[in-house]
Enzyme design. Structure first.
Site, PDB file in Angstrom:
ATOM      1  N   GLY A  59       0.803  -1.220   0.000  1.00 41.89           N
ATOM      2  CA  GLY A  59       0.000   0.000   0.000  1.00 41.89           C
ATOM      3  C   GLY A  59       0.835   1.270   0.000  1.00 41.89           C
ATOM      4  O   GLY A  59       1.908   1.328  -0.604  1.00 41.89           O
ATOM      5  N   ILE A 119      -5.392  -2.197   3.419  1.00 38.65           N
ATOM      6  CA  ILE A 119      -5.078  -3.551   3.884  1.00 38.65           C
ATOM      7  C   ILE A 119      -5.700  -3.816   5.266  1.00 38.65           C
ATOM      8  O   ILE A 119      -6.128  -4.934   5.556  1.00 38.65           O
ATOM      9  CB  ILE A 119      -3.542  -3.741   3.889  1.00 38.65           C
ATOM     10  CG1 ILE A 119      -3.021  -3.735   2.443  1.00 38.65           C
ATOM     11  CG2 ILE A 119      -3.136  -5.011   4.621  1.00 38.65           C
ATOM     12  CD1 ILE A 119      -1.532  -3.494   2.298  1.00 38.65           C
ATOM     13  N   ASP A 161       2.518   2.518   2.369  1.00 33.25           N
ATOM     14  CA  ASP A 161       3.796   2.281   3.054  1.00 33.25           C
ATOM     15  C   ASP A 161       4.874   1.883   2.040  1.00 33.25           C
ATOM     16  O   ASP A 161       5.985   2.444   2.028  1.00 33.25           O
ATOM     17  CB  ASP A 161       3.582   1.168   4.097  1.00 33.25           C
ATOM     18  CG  ASP A 161       4.679   1.077   5.134  1.00 33.25           C
ATOM     19  OD1 ASP A 161       5.556   1.941   5.144  1.00 33.25           O
ATOM     20  OD2 ASP A 161       4.631   0.121   5.947  1.00 33.25           O
TER      21      ASP A 161
HETATM   22  N1  AR6 Z   1      -0.804   7.756  -2.093  1.00 37.98           N
HETATM   23  C1  AR6 Z   1      -1.921   7.965  -1.354  1.00 37.98           C
HETATM   24  N2  AR6 Z   1      -2.700   6.980  -0.870  1.00 37.98           N
HETATM   25  C2  AR6 Z   1      -2.350   5.709  -1.170  1.00 37.98           C
HETATM   26  C3  AR6 Z   1      -1.194   5.401  -1.931  1.00 37.98           C
HETATM   27  C4  AR6 Z   1      -0.410   6.480  -2.396  1.00 37.98           C
HETATM   28  N3  AR6 Z   1       0.710   6.298  -3.129  1.00 37.98           N
HETATM   29  N4  AR6 Z   1      -1.123   4.040  -2.045  1.00 37.98           N
HETATM   30  C5  AR6 Z   1      -2.189   3.518  -1.386  1.00 37.98           C
HETATM   31  N5  AR6 Z   1      -2.928   4.533  -0.869  1.00 37.98           N
HETATM   32  P1  AR6 Z   1      -2.964   0.922   3.041  1.00 37.98           P
HETATM   33  P2  AR6 Z   1      -3.588   0.460   5.903  1.00 37.98           P
HETATM   34  C6  AR6 Z   1      -4.156   4.491  -0.066  1.00 37.98           C
HETATM   35  O1  AR6 Z   1      -3.345  -0.450   2.693  1.00 37.98           O
HETATM   36  O2  AR6 Z   1      -4.967   0.034   5.568  1.00 37.98           O
HETATM   37  C7  AR6 Z   1       0.956  -1.886   4.776  1.00 37.98           C
HETATM   38  O3  AR6 Z   1       1.436  -3.139   4.382  1.00 37.98           O
HETATM   39  C8  AR6 Z   1      -5.029   3.259  -0.150  1.00 37.98           C
HETATM   40  O4  AR6 Z   1      -5.821   3.306  -1.335  1.00 37.98           O
HETATM   41  O5  AR6 Z   1      -1.733   1.499   2.444  1.00 37.98           O
HETATM   42  O6  AR6 Z   1      -3.392   1.436   7.034  1.00 37.98           O
HETATM   43  C9  AR6 Z   1       1.546  -1.415   6.110  1.00 37.98           C
HETATM   44  O7  AR6 Z   1       2.872  -1.850   6.248  1.00 37.98           O
HETATM   45  C10 AR6 Z   1      -5.880   3.426   1.117  1.00 37.98           C
HETATM   46  O8  AR6 Z   1      -6.935   4.352   0.875  1.00 37.98           O
HETATM   47  O9  AR6 Z   1      -2.780   1.115   4.666  1.00 37.98           O
HETATM   48  C11 AR6 Z   1       0.627  -2.048   7.115  1.00 37.98           C
HETATM   49  O10 AR6 Z   1       1.000  -3.396   7.363  1.00 37.98           O
HETATM   50  C12 AR6 Z   1      -4.898   4.073   2.100  1.00 37.98           C
HETATM   51  O11 AR6 Z   1      -3.792   4.523   1.304  1.00 37.98           O
HETATM   52  C13 AR6 Z   1      -0.721  -2.021   6.435  1.00 37.98           C
HETATM   53  O12 AR6 Z   1      -0.451  -1.998   5.032  1.00 37.98           O
HETATM   54  C14 AR6 Z   1      -4.388   3.161   3.192  1.00 37.98           C
HETATM   55  O13 AR6 Z   1      -4.222   1.844   2.684  1.00 37.98           O
HETATM   56  C15 AR6 Z   1      -1.487  -0.770   6.777  1.00 37.98           C
HETATM   57  O14 AR6 Z   1      -2.769  -0.859   6.213  1.00 37.98           O
END
Ligand code: AR6
Length: 179
Positions: free
Chosen positions: A39, A128, A41
């Protein structure tokens, strides 16, 4: 883009890749180990420069759910990265709301300590980690309004990754800002 002025702060909802934003700090949706992952991260680690960011995170050691830690932004346009750990959604009775609010609140507090005036957040926990999007957006917006009340921020950006997410956040923002 939707912008609401709250006191001296502009709160914006945009659709963008957070790694491209020219703000003082971007917030990362991290895990407790601060190890990098998928994601946003993964995107932040790649864009900031994996080796140096991983080294900085390793030196910190980790972060409990509901809190945040700060590093340099390395190769990002942003000066700082605030690594916030949101909760995994279970069933809504495991303190998920308070932990998500805590992740935002700690991020703002750390940012203010580092003289950050502009800060961008992804929709923490809604990928995620499976937190329901509307519910998370309401919590995010409430914390942004509280941070705006502190008068410490010029610009707070809710950076969504899809137009659907941006609509959810924009309607939460207009609703909560006028209630
Ligand atoms: N820019 C902005 N938003 C984004 C981007 C980006 N480049 N990429 C994804 N998103 P997630 P979580 C959005 O899954 O649910 C990781 O493995 C995405 O569409 O990134 O907090 C960490 O290491 C969603 O709306 O984070 C943790 O283990 C939002 O970012 C776990 O995932 C958050 O999605 C954290 O899960």
């Amino acid at each position: 883009m939707t912008t609401v002025r709250h006191g001296d702060t502009a709160i914006e909802v945009i659709t963008a890749d957070i790694t491209t934003l020219k703000v003082d700090a971007v917030v990362n949706a991290a895990n407790q180990q601060l190890k990098g992952g998928g994601g946003v991260d993964g995107a932040i680690h790649r864009a900031a420069g994996k080796a140096r960011l991983q080294e900085a995170c390793r030196a910190i050691g980790g972060c409990p759910t509901g809190e945040a830690r700060i590093t340099d932004g390395f190769d990002l346009p942003a000066r700082h990265i605030v690594h916030a750990v949101g909760p995994r959604w279970k069933d809504g009775t495991k303190d998920e709301d308070d932990l998500l609010a805590g992740a935002y609140r700690h991020s703002f507090a750390l940012a203010a300590e580092h003289a950050v005036r502009s800060i961008a957040f992804p929709a923490i926990s809604t990928g995620i980690y499976g937190f329901p999007k509307d519910r998370a957006a309401t919590i995010a917006v409430s914390q942004c309004l509280a941070a705006a009340d502190s008068g410490k921020f010029e610009r707070i950006v809710l950076c969504c990754f899809s137009s659907e997410d941006a609509e959810i956040h924009a309607s939460a923002l207009t609703r909560e800002a006028t209630s």
